[in-house]
Design an enzyme around this catalytic site. Sequence first.
Site, PDB file in Angstrom:
ATOM      1  N   ALA A  59       9.366  -2.545  -2.065  1.00  0.00           N
ATOM      2  CA  ALA A  59       9.067  -2.436  -3.189  1.00  0.00           C
ATOM      3  C   ALA A  59       9.883  -3.302  -4.242  1.00  0.00           C
ATOM      4  O   ALA A  59       8.856  -3.861  -5.360  1.00  0.00           O
ATOM      5  CB  ALA A  59       9.745  -0.723  -3.769  1.00  0.00           C
ATOM      6  N   GLN A 204       7.673  -3.098  10.578  1.00  0.00           N
ATOM      7  CA  GLN A 204       8.479  -3.843   9.597  1.00  0.00           C
ATOM      8  C   GLN A 204      10.028  -3.845  10.202  1.00  0.00           C
ATOM      9  O   GLN A 204      10.631  -4.868  10.045  1.00  0.00           O
ATOM     10  CB  GLN A 204       8.704  -3.199   8.347  1.00  0.00           C
ATOM     11  CG  GLN A 204       7.564  -3.188   7.425  1.00  0.00           C
ATOM     12  CD  GLN A 204       6.527  -2.050   7.410  1.00  0.00           C
ATOM     13  OE1 GLN A 204       6.244  -1.561   8.717  1.00  0.00           O
ATOM     14  NE2 GLN A 204       5.648  -1.979   6.641  1.00  0.00           N
ATOM     15  N   ASP A 245      10.774   3.547  -2.204  1.00  0.00           N
ATOM     16  CA  ASP A 245       9.539   3.074  -2.845  1.00  0.00           C
ATOM     17  C   ASP A 245       9.449   3.794  -4.227  1.00  0.00           C
ATOM     18  O   ASP A 245       9.069   3.140  -5.225  1.00  0.00           O
ATOM     19  CB  ASP A 245       8.254   3.188  -2.243  1.00  0.00           C
ATOM     20  CG  ASP A 245       8.093   2.086  -1.115  1.00  0.00           C
ATOM     21  OD1 ASP A 245       8.963   2.291  -0.186  1.00  0.00           O
ATOM     22  OD2 ASP A 245       7.679   0.944  -1.489  1.00  0.00           O
TER      23      ASP A 245
HETATM   24  O1  MRU Z   1       4.682  -0.745   3.232  1.00  0.00           O
HETATM   25  P1  MRU Z   1       6.024  -1.512   3.060  1.00  0.00           P
HETATM   26  O2  MRU Z   1       6.486  -2.457   3.916  1.00  0.00           O
HETATM   27  O3  MRU Z   1       5.925  -2.300   1.453  1.00  0.00           O
HETATM   28  O4  MRU Z   1       7.058  -0.210   2.758  1.00  0.00           O
HETATM   29  C1  MRU Z   1       8.416  -0.552   2.231  1.00  0.00           C
HETATM   30  C2  MRU Z   1       9.365   0.154   2.528  1.00  0.00           C
HETATM   31  O5  MRU Z   1       9.071   1.332   2.633  1.00  0.00           O
HETATM   32  C3  MRU Z   1      10.744  -0.092   2.191  1.00  0.00           C
HETATM   33  O6  MRU Z   1      11.621   0.875   2.717  1.00  0.00           O
HETATM   34  C4  MRU Z   1      11.047   0.196   0.530  1.00  0.00           C
HETATM   35  O7  MRU Z   1      10.047  -0.669  -0.241  1.00  0.00           O
HETATM   36  C5  MRU Z   1      12.457  -0.172   0.199  1.00  0.00           C
HETATM   37  S1  MRU Z   1      12.586  -1.811   0.260  1.00  0.00           S
HETATM   38  C6  MRU Z   1      14.057  -2.393  -0.300  1.00  0.00           C
END
Ligand code: MRU
Length: 356
Positions: A59, A204, A245
């Site tokens: 995010a 991830q 997010d």
């Molecule tokens: O789909 P993504 O990889 O963008 O999802 C990211 C996440 O869910 C993270 O946990 C969230 O953005 C926090 S990042 C500091």
Amino acid sequence: MTANSEAGLQYDRIRAVEWEEGRIKLIDQHLLPARLEYLYLGTLDHCAQAIRDMAVRGAPAIGITAAYAVVLGARDCYIENPRDWTEAIEADLEHLAHARPTAVNLRWAVERMRAVIRAGIPGNPVPRLLAEARAIHAEDIAANRRMGELGAALIAVGSGVLTHCNTGSLATGGFGTALGVVRAGYAQQRIGRVFADETRPWLQGARLTAWELVQERIPVTLIADGAAAWLMKQNQVQWVIVGADRIVANGDTANKIGTYMTALVARQHGVKFMVVAPTSTVDMATPDGDAIPIETRAEGEVFEFGGARVAPEGARAWNPVFDVTPAELIDAIVTEKGVVEQPTRAKMTALMTSNS
Ligand code: MRU
């Protein structure tokens, strides 16, 4: 121990997003951990595409990329139409803000840049907008370091922690949210062991969190997402630490798919659950988790593992990429403005209206 080493700053060497000579330089997160390569983007449209395709993700990192993208968009609109560029850029701003729906930092960053445009910029808008984008970036890093201190202080010496998705330097301006707490907590020996969910389907955790921690020489143990309950049953972790997010007005929190399941399992086993996110992730205009838009991505992400098809032709897949953890399953929300324990609507309002 010096103040810097206590804060974990020796574990802060990675930058996912940078502004370099009039372009945006991004680590291409599709290629990690096999290859560390960079994308150089010169237009707002290419940035929106990179956000949609998840070459950059997380995010805060999406928000920072969007802020720099507005600089590129304004530069191009101004060259084409120096008198009416502020009207011409409006459609581009909307296009950018909609590149991904769940992470509220994206719209937050676009709105902050739009406010600067609307306030009026005489002449070439690039220097003023670039200063704002750089401020957004610097504030994010500072917020992460502060959250690292605040979050680590909640953890007893020698604890095991489990994290989900990637919330580190790759997902932010630098240092990370949940992974910032891991960096600081490990530096202070509060955290003895770090477990990372692999985070299907995009991996991830396996691809990015494990890569970051290996780069920083912080030992990490990967688990299949389905192993989390059994890990907790063995008393191996005392905290689950995740990012967000979108945190809404009552404390409900959207984060990577699987977070909700992990929170349920943590509660069952008496493991504490911490959400770490800057206030740019807090959306007080959305009343509760039911109103958060949840992104659904292509079926292909579920059919494949590391690019190789593992499901038979003819099967279907459902791929929501975020879920919502209700506030009652959260023990602490850590922001740069302070910590909210057992979040409620009243406590979130108090945090967001405080001057700290
Ligand atoms: O789909 P993504 O990889 O963008 O999802 C990211 C996440 O869910 C993270 O946990 C969230 O953005 C926090 S990042 C500091």
